[in-house]
Design a protein around this motif. Structure first.
Motif, PDB file in Angstrom:
ATOM      1  N   HIS A 121      78.151  22.555  27.274  1.00 14.82           N
ATOM      2  CA  HIS A 121      77.475  21.385  27.837  1.00 14.82           C
ATOM      3  C   HIS A 121      75.972  21.650  28.025  1.00 14.82           C
ATOM      4  N   THR A 125      72.696  19.384  26.512  1.00 15.00           N
ATOM      5  CA  THR A 125      71.570  18.891  27.300  1.00 15.00           C
ATOM      6  C   THR A 125      70.255  19.514  26.841  1.00 15.00           C
ATOM      7  N   GLU A 260      72.976  10.931  30.355  1.00 17.31           N
ATOM      8  CA  GLU A 260      74.358  11.409  30.437  1.00 17.31           C
ATOM      9  C   GLU A 260      75.091  10.813  31.620  1.00 17.31           C
ATOM     10  N   GLU A 266      79.838  14.616  27.074  1.00 11.79           N
ATOM     11  CA  GLU A 266      79.431  16.013  27.111  1.00 11.79           C
ATOM     12  C   GLU A 266      78.013  16.089  27.662  1.00 11.79           C
ATOM     13  N   GLY A 267      77.625  17.296  28.081  1.00 12.30           N
ATOM     14  CA  GLY A 267      76.320  17.486  28.692  1.00 12.30           C
ATOM     15  C   GLY A 267      76.449  17.791  30.180  1.00 12.30           C
ATOM     16  N   TYR A 270      77.205  14.828  32.435  1.00 10.42           N
ATOM     17  CA  TYR A 270      78.633  14.488  32.408  1.00 10.42           C
ATOM     18  C   TYR A 270      79.431  15.428  33.313  1.00 10.42           C
ATOM     19  N   VAL A 271      79.135  16.730  33.249  1.00  6.09           N
ATOM     20  CA  VAL A 271      79.815  17.694  34.118  1.00  6.09           C
ATOM     21  C   VAL A 271      79.536  17.400  35.585  1.00  6.09           C
ATOM     22  N   ASP A 287      76.344  23.587  38.079  1.00  4.84           N
ATOM     23  CA  ASP A 287      75.726  22.653  37.141  1.00  4.84           C
ATOM     24  C   ASP A 287      74.256  22.415  37.492  1.00  4.84           C
TER      25      ASP A 287
END
Length: 325
Positions: A121, A125, A260, A266-267, A270-271, A287
């Protein structure tokens, strides 16, 4: 017109930009004892510098650079150590519940345990950020040149650039997702939109800060617009432009993550949404640390590029006082 003559004019622009900080920092009036010795001796400002260097300080050795680098790191390292110590103490004593503020050990275990997924991820980014920043830098510089060279384009483009900047980018992110889908394109466009404005403003300020006398000299010597730009205007604008690029590269990270947030699979953004929805504080903190690491690394790379491109500028030389005290 000879190339060497125009190089000399460009060097005068660089020297004027570099000496501006020194002149402002010096409290001594011209003609004082420290500024010029009556017996013809070397002024104190030039003491210790080898002859034939044009007043420039000697190039620092590798050892001196390593010492200067270490000296620039210990202060922020001390602040970070104090921050982590305070974080550890608050989390360990559970002044705040661990499901809200985890301990550094929990964050570290989460980061190492899920490193392969987090690395994937992070690369997504990072790709969005770098591509958005490069496009913003190219488009921003082109726009700055157009605005600085044409009064008509100045009046036509500047209000549009300002209008585009004041629109909240989070407000147009859903529209970009509708137009371009859930792929990388909306994130890159948002990174470009957010990073574009600082490049334009700094580029225009730098291009307009060139001494008019140098431009008149170049025109008198027969230099065309392109050669004047390459030898005088652009080198003189580099200090302003690099300052704008350092701001833009950190904002590009924000643009990619905002994209995101709105729609992605994804990225790091997103996480972050997943961690927030699951109340997974250790993953959320891990993160955030990775997001910050991307911005810091890119900022340092632009800083290195600045040191290579404008080593003559006053801000790049050690020992230059910025105050008169």
């Amino acid at each position: 017109m000879t190339e060497n003559a125009l190089d000399t004019a460009g060097g005068q622009a660089a020297n004027q930009a570099a000496s501006g900080g020194r002149q402002a920092a010096s409290p001594l009036p011209p003609g004082s004892a420290d500024a010029s010795a009556s017996d013809g001796s070397t002024p104190s400002a030039m003491a210790g510098r080898p002859p034939g260097t044009g007043g420039r300080p000697p190039r620092p050795t590798l050892g001196r650079r390593a010492v200067a680098f270490a000296d620039s790191l210990w202060r922020p390292a001390l602040v970070l150590a104090a921050f982590f110590a305070a974080w550890w103490f608050v989390a360990a004593e559970e002044y705040v519940p661990n499901y809200l503020v985890p301990t550094p050990v929990q964050v570290w275990e989460t980061m190492t345990g899920q490193w392969s997924e987090l690395a994937r991820h992070t690369l997504v980014t990072l790709y969005e950020t770098v591509l958005g920043f490069v496009l913003a830098a190219a488009l921003g510089l082109a726009t700055a040149v157009a605005i600085a060279y044409s009064r008509t384009l100045d009046k036509a483009l500047y209000p549009i650039v300002l209008f585009a900047q004041v629109i909240p980018k989070i407000a147009i992110a859903p529209l970009l997702v509708v137009w371009f889908g859930l792929g990388l394109t909306p994130k890159i466009i948002l990174a470009v939109l957010i990073a574009f404005f600082p490049v334009v403003i700094s580029g225009v300020a730098g291009l307009r800060s060139t001494d008019p006398e140098l431009l008149d000299l170049a025109a008198t010597m027969g230099a065309g617009p392109w050669r004047t730009f390459r030898k005088i205007r652009f080198p003189n604008a580099l200090p302003h432009l690099m300052a704008g690029l350092k701001v833009a590269v950190t904002l590009a990270v924000v643009g990619a993550v905002v994209g995101e947030f709105v729609g992605a699979s994804e990225g790091l953004g997103y996480v972050l949404l997943l961690a927030n929805g699951n109340l997974d504080a250790p993953l959320l903190f891990a993160d955030l640390i990775l997001m910050s690491a991307i911005g810091i690394v890119l900022f340092v790379l632009v800083e290195i590029a600045e040191a290579l491109l404008i080593p003559w500028h006053a801000s790049r030389r050690a020992g230059v006082s910025l105050t008169t005290s």
